[in-house]
Write an enzyme that holds these catalytic residues in place. Sequence first.
Site, PDB file in Angstrom:
ATOM      1  N   GLU A   1      37.335  36.051  35.830  1.00 21.08           N
ATOM      2  CA  GLU A   1      38.257  35.509  35.371  1.00 21.08           C
ATOM      3  C   GLU A   1      38.252  33.982  35.434  1.00 21.08           C
ATOM      4  O   GLU A   1      38.524  33.308  34.379  1.00 21.08           O
ATOM      5  CB  GLU A   1      39.735  35.884  35.794  1.00 21.08           C
TER       6      GLU A   1
ATOM      7  N   GLU B   1      37.946  46.402  37.222  1.00 22.77           N
ATOM      8  CA  GLU B   1      39.570  46.743  37.308  1.00 22.77           C
ATOM      9  C   GLU B   1      39.767  48.118  37.072  1.00 22.77           C
ATOM     10  O   GLU B   1      40.424  48.904  37.757  1.00 22.77           O
ATOM     11  CB  GLU B   1      40.452  45.955  36.750  1.00 22.77           C
TER      12      GLU B   1
END
Length: 285
Positions: free
Chosen positions: A133, A153
């Site tokens: 990210e 994730e």
Amino acid sequence: MSSDWDPLAFNPPSHSEELKVSFPQEHVMLMTLNRPRHLNAMTPLLTASIATILNWFDEEPSLWVVIVTGEGRAFCAGADLKAWLHNQSSGTANEQESVASSVHGFASISRRHTSCKPMIAAVNGSAYGGGVEMILNCDMVIASEDAVFALPEVKRGVLASQGVIPRLGRVAGHQLASEMLLLGNTITAIQARDRFRFVNLVVEKSAVVPTALDIARQIIMNSPDSVQSSKEGLVLSQKHHFEQAVQTHSMSLVSKRLYHGANIREGLAAFSERRKPRWSNPAKL
């Protein structure tokens, strides 16, 4: 490096030992995530330190570029999942509210959009989850040939919610972004460069930070006003449709500073006089 450049002249604000800050060359700040035993997994303390330092960096006129890297064999392993589990088990976790209230996103980087100064990721090793990210919100990415990237994730029942989904979709396209996000598998630095297109250069591990410094050196050879206004235009293009982005950019304070500042005159004069320009620090907005 000019003779009047003194890295000791800077006095950054107090911050945790989990973050190292240095000034390796003119106009450049280097931030090193410093939790190598934990693969530089993010903590609230480290996040707060990054926020403090980047906020200070944004207000320092003589610092034009920032590089972020990791200490040891990892760039950043993402969030501390054990702490996340503890918060879930104790009932103190409120992820939706946390994401919504996080102005700058994961590590105070993944959704940071208020700075017009370039940020370079020097990816020295593995990057997972929040580490990716962060990288997707950097302006240029230099990766070690043995670096790997993953958004795992979905394998842990959580969500990559700090800005990477729209950015990866825009950079890689829907199908390739889906491959990373829905499978959660690891990709190589070469794949990140050639297929997913979020890495600029892949180099030997020992050359990652030197290459990032060389890229920074090339950036600061250009007018800082022009560089910062160009980055602002790119950021605005992600927020608005074409005409609105152009209009907003043309009327912004950063563009006004460029057109009315000393560097535009210096650049044009240097071209006319066939000499190298001597850039000055941008005025504070």
